[in-house]
Design an enzyme around this catalytic site. Structure first.
Site, short mmCIF file in Angstrom:
data_model
loop_
_atom_site.label_atom_id
_atom_site.label_comp_id
_atom_site.label_asym_id
_atom_site.label_seq_id
_atom_site.Cartn_x
_atom_site.Cartn_y
_atom_site.Cartn_z
N TYR A 53 -7.13 -5.30 -3.97
CA TYR A 53 -7.42 -4.30 -2.95
C TYR A 53 -8.88 -4.38 -2.49
O TYR A 53 -9.19 -4.00 -1.36
CB TYR A 53 -7.03 -2.90 -3.43
N HIS A 68 -3.37 2.43 -7.82
CA HIS A 68 -3.02 1.02 -8.04
C HIS A 68 -3.50 0.50 -9.40
O HIS A 68 -3.41 -0.68 -9.68
CB HIS A 68 -3.59 0.15 -6.92
#
Lengths: 711, 711
Positions: free
Chosen positions: B254, B411
């Site tokens: 990410y 996440h």
């Protein structure tokens, strides 16, 4: 065969009339006359240059290591085994380095190590790790490796011959090579006269040594057999081990291995006795064998791994570097071979390698011409064969391999009418190859594992039909050896490439017919793999057709519902005991599809049989206490009970994912409504739709002139 | 933070004092002044040339395809989703192609498609496939994609601006871009002001559009938040989303994604308002973030896949091409970046890409400087971090990654003190990454699978300790978010690289200490991975330490005896339900070893805990009805019941197989007699032998100045 007989007769006379050979050194892979050109070539032609540099680096490493000729003790992969292997490679490398660099230190290394071997060899008994019923060596556990050793070492000796004193030569020849000649021809009489690749290594070792030592008697035996009657020996092996198309019955992996002694000895014969025209022998058989070896590879370089095969083996292996170099230099300068030479990334530092490297440097490279072809098996070309269909260019090629060959002796698998499918430089429908960790001592000393017999050879380990959970020919080599499939049809028309064959002896009362095709519809980028497998019997049977795939299932026409908390083995015998049953689905008569994502491309297999089916998801690994089996996944189309059964499938390659850019194209297959309209002795007729259009595909089993229609 | 406050204050004044921007077009990635140089550069510098050619080929393909602006209908991976993605890429590509080629057909394409969007956009409701509790888009199912769309499209618009009539511009701006600005700032108010990567894409879209449309108010909101108070918006995001070392808390996958809007917007700010010195902001934070992204990759280009991550992602992804190009061109010309640019194989066709391609053409490339480093996590750098140790050159590098970072929000995985190990350009001890088939609709519409929660996030899916078959923080994000591990020691001395950290909150009454090291003994080619994992508790627990590996077990100090006819799941919850128990062995207090063959190299892990252990062979795949999980194998060191437990292991990389030449080297590990001499609060002391020599390795937990001794 009159032509052949005449050639053999002429050769006999020529050989028999020859009593001594021109004694120039070197005269094998490198010759005195070409040496000056090779010496300048290593500075001019990049591929020869890097090949020489890497050889010289290894030779330098050898010079730096302590000289080590241990008493033979260990089996394959063990310390003394690997040391003697390294020694023969070092001897050859240093021999070449000596001739190119003209630096005597390399010759001295060869001299010292050969004198050391000469001082010990005769004291060594048969190898302590030899096996019963397997020809023993003295340096290695099996005689085969002793032959390979000698094939390398005699070349090294030839290369440094002129740097040795007469006394040194005498010591080496009398105490090492002559005893080896005796060991290989007398003690190993049976192997020497065997029509088998072990025999080829033996005769090559003896013949090449015979030339270098000027021993015509040994050369004659090598070429014509111990009795010099031509019933055994090199020519008999060429006659019997290869089909007229240059196919070696054990399959590509062993073909590659068997090839090397054939071509090394051929080169020696050609240099010492050019009048024998050995490369012309049996309608240029050796050229065909080299070409067939290369044609039995995929665009990623890997040899098609059917029968016993180590799957990592590619055309980069040294045998095929020799093969390609000699084919180009001594047989025919086909420039498409140069593409593969470039991918091999090396040439032999030799007369032949010089030619190849020079041609590449001159920009003569052309794309390798992969062919769609039927390669006949059997000494007379009438024992089935191997079919290969290709579509697309060398960068993104589909290849479909169809195994309809003879049993292939002890290394053969029970995989009649098996298919392998490749695309996108990778395997799609796979062959397990052999169950073996070659040279890794902790895995059964590097030998074939028991799982090679219990799993890898069994029919269910392949993409072909299994009846009643039993292997073809009950998994018995002696039964399989007696029969072979029969080719029904072969077409290599660009849009409609087809292979069709039958196998009517694998089971007592079931006849197997398979017709497999790459069908190209011009509007679509990729050909379709259309596969029709018909089984016919008067009585009722269970029919299983596995497709072992690479990749991951990402879609199916049905909800898979895999078993959750426990797995059980699929069966008890014939390889079924090594399979985990992962899921089982009942599919209605319409059939269904499974989509696999493999190396970023989608493959959807649509299937139907016109009747309800069971589809099983399967995985390799059951009954494997030592964890020796590699993982693998498949789906199996299964018909629990029927007399006649036709499995139809169409596999479409489509779209793909781009994980870097996180984009996706054509995740769905374009095909729909695959239907089996009828299937009998005369005809199988299927239809399907693709982008709104209906296509009909018909096999007319009894009409060779109109075998397939597609419209 | 006084320095920071001053910078922010100055920026505030500067931004507030700015009322209108220089209106030259283009002014984003390509600028009017550099255009002539780029136009000649595409003919001069190979990497720019091929990058432009591939961009132009895509632009030409767009021109050939029918213009298609479908009413938004499908979710991720679906037809309209992919079409709108393709459209924004086409718009940017055609914009660039127009400026380089000066061929008006490309500008016309952009004009036509934008007018089409302008004619429809305001009629579109929120996307029909939007999800509850997830910010909706209008063009795509989630608002995030609308922002990405706008970031690309505004660049395309800027590039063709001068080719449009005033009326065309008005139509596009009034009916498309102004409504989008409103949608992104008003309708999506919450996201716009969120400190999160979705927020960054939003402010970048708004800010870049504000510059191009000369709307300073929107620019100011983008930089300082809706209320223009600096509590939200771009600068607040830079302050809070990155650690002082440029680490983004969600992890490398990410980080890469979040990076792009940061650097695109930074470039826009720098072009329009160079006086803001945005690249200097927060001690050159953006430069650090780009560098850290690259440092969080292995030599094969793959981003370390801890936390949710698609494992195929490499530094070839477009975000890191942008990042590298801007870092080199606009921040600092570090020539070692050029090696990665060459491996990326492309540059952005832009001012920055021109500089990179020119430097490469001038031969300035140097090897990329991979560093052994401790990268701090947390806005203030005090919430743990990620350690990376490296040994060897860029061609054959060992890398050891140690995850001791904060939870990483939604996440994040429950993998405190996890290690990943790489060698030989491949993974050795692996992280599963995320359970997701991105963009593949048949797999849950391309979203994260349920198995991402039930398997991929759970502790047992990682190479770290599990207590009582429960995940760290009971697998609850809100608990994990409150705590972070603490670094105890870091050393990057070449021969003794060490990372040591503790995690004392993952379990109620167990403290975890791990010290992992790459230890180089000069005589040996490869460093040893020495790993000591200590668990301390007042009460009795079950301790499991899995090692998930790539490759195949080829040897072990014990007979494995895998289950033969059936497999069962290892447990019921916390990921254990997804594991098949393949084998189970009781090992005595001396410990043992397991050898794995992975990509032709051997890895032997010696292990001991000074007490009897259970070693389990495990495989991924149980309780996976949809067959969504990728296969994977591990071995697990297990202690059924103990208070204190120390697992010690040494992993040696050794030898290898050469399948082409069928040779093998050093199949056996050189290490023996690994012994745990003692382990307590003060010290862990182990010894082992290597080639006849005894080595002692001691961790002194309470002595930072003498934390490790090795002799």
């Amino acid at each position: 065969m009159n032509y052949l007989k005449t050639v053999v007769f002429v050769l006999f006379c020529l050989i028999s009339c020859t009593n001594a050979f021109a004694q120039k050194h070197p005269s094998l892979m490198l010759t005195e006359i070409q040496l000056p050109h090779i010496r300048t070539g290593v500075q001019q032609y990049p591929l020869l240059q890097t090949s020489y540099e890497s050889l010289k680096a290894e030779a330098d490493l050898a010079l730096k290591s302590p000289l080590n000729v241990p008493i033979p003790t260990d089996g394959g992969g063990g310390v003394t085994h690997e040391q003697h292997k390294r020694n023969y490679i070092n001897i050859l490398n240093c021999g070449v380095a000596y001739q190119i660099s003209q630096d005597k230190k390399y010759a001295d290394y060869v001299k010292d190590i050969l004198l050391n071997y000469a001082s010990q060899y005769q004291k060594w008994p048969l190898h302590p790790k030899r096996k019963p019923n397997h020809p023993a060596g003295k340096i290695f556990w099996q005689g085969l490796n002793d032959c390979v050793w000698q094939v390398y070492v005699i070349q090294g000796y030839d290369l440094v011959y002129n740097a040795l004193t007469t006394k040194e030569r005498q010591q080496i020849e009398q105490n090492l090579f002559m005893p080896i000649l005796k060991f290989l021809t007398v003690d190993s009489y049976e192997t020497f006269n065997k029509i088998h690749n072990h025999g080829t290594w033996n005769v090559a070792a003896v013949g090449m040594t015979g030339y270098v030592l000027n021993q015509p008697d040994y050369v004659e035996m090598a070429i014509k057999g111990s009795k010099k009657d031509g019933k055994t020996g090199y020519l008999a092996q060429i006659n019997q081990l290869f089909s007229p198309d240059g196919y070696y019955m054990e399959g590509p992996y062993y073909q590659r291995y068997a090839l090397l002694p054939f071509i090394l000895f051929a080169k020696a014969i050609n240099n010492y006795q050019p009048q024998l025209n050995i490369f012309e022998y049996r309608d240029k058989l050796l050229a065909k064998a080299i070409n067939t070896s290369l044609q039995l590879t995929y665009t990623n370089g890997v040899l098609f791994p059917f029968n016993d095969a180590i799957k990592d083996k590619t055309y980069e292996s040294i045998e095929l570097v020799y093969g390609l170099n000699l084919a180009y230099a001594d047989i025919k300068e086909e420039n498409h071979l140069l593409e593969i030479a470039q991918k091999q990334g090396k040439v032999i530092v030799s007369d032949a390698g010089l030619k190849v490297a020079k041609a590449i440097a001159a920009g003569k490279t052309e794309p390798f011409k992969y062919q769609s072809q039927w390669i006949r098996d059997g000494g007379n070309g009438d024992e089935g064969g191997v079919g290969v269909l290709r579509a697309g260019d060398n960068k993104d090629q589909q290849a479909l391999v169809f195994k309809a060959a003879s049993q292939g002796m002890g290394h053969g698998h029970f995989d009649r009418l098996n298919i392998l499918y490749y695309d996108n430089n990778t395997e799609v429908f796979v062959d397990y190859g052999a169950a073996r960790f070659i040279n890794i001592e902790s895995k059964r000393g590097g030998h074939y594992l028991p799982e090679n017999t219990s799993w890898a050879k069994q029919t269910v380990a392949h993409n072909t039909l299994v009846v009643d959970e039993k292997s073809h020919y009950q998994g018995k080599e002696e039964l399989g050896e007696k029969q072979h499939p029969e080719l029904l049809y072969f077409s290599n028309q660009p849009l409609l490439q087809v292979l069709s064959a039958k196998e009517t002896h694998a089971y007592a009362d079931v006849d197997l017919y398979r017709t497999t095709a790459l069908v190209k519809i011009p509007e679509f980028h990729k050909a379709l793999l259309i596969d029709v497998y018909q089984a016919k019997s008067a009585s009722s049977h269970q029919y299983d057709l596995p497709f072992w795939y690479n990749g991951h299932v990402v879609n199916a026409s049905f909800k898979i519902n895999a078993f959750t908390n426990h797995l059980t083995a699929l069966g008890k015998d014939y390889g079924y005991q090594h399979i985990w049953k992962v899921a089982e689905n009942n599919i209605d008569a319409k059939g269904g599809f499974i989509t696999i994502l493999n190396q970023k491309r989608f493959y959807t297999t649509h299937f139907t049989s016109g009747q309800p089916l069971v589809v099983k998801q399967i995985a390799i690994g059951a009954n494997d206490p030592d964890m020796s089996l590699f993982p693998g996944k498949g789906f199996m189309l299964s018909q629990p009970t029927a007399n006649q059964q036709t499995f139809v499938s169409i596999t479409e390659a489509h779209g793909g994912v781009d994980p870097i850019n996180e984009t996706i194209t054509a995740a769905g297959s374009g095909i729909s409504n695959l239907t089996l309209l009828n299937s009998d002795d005369k005809q199988t007729h299927i239809s399907f739709q693709l982008k709104g259009k209906t296509y009909n595909y018909t096999i007319n089993y009894q009409d060779k002139n109109n075998y397939i229609t597609f419209k």
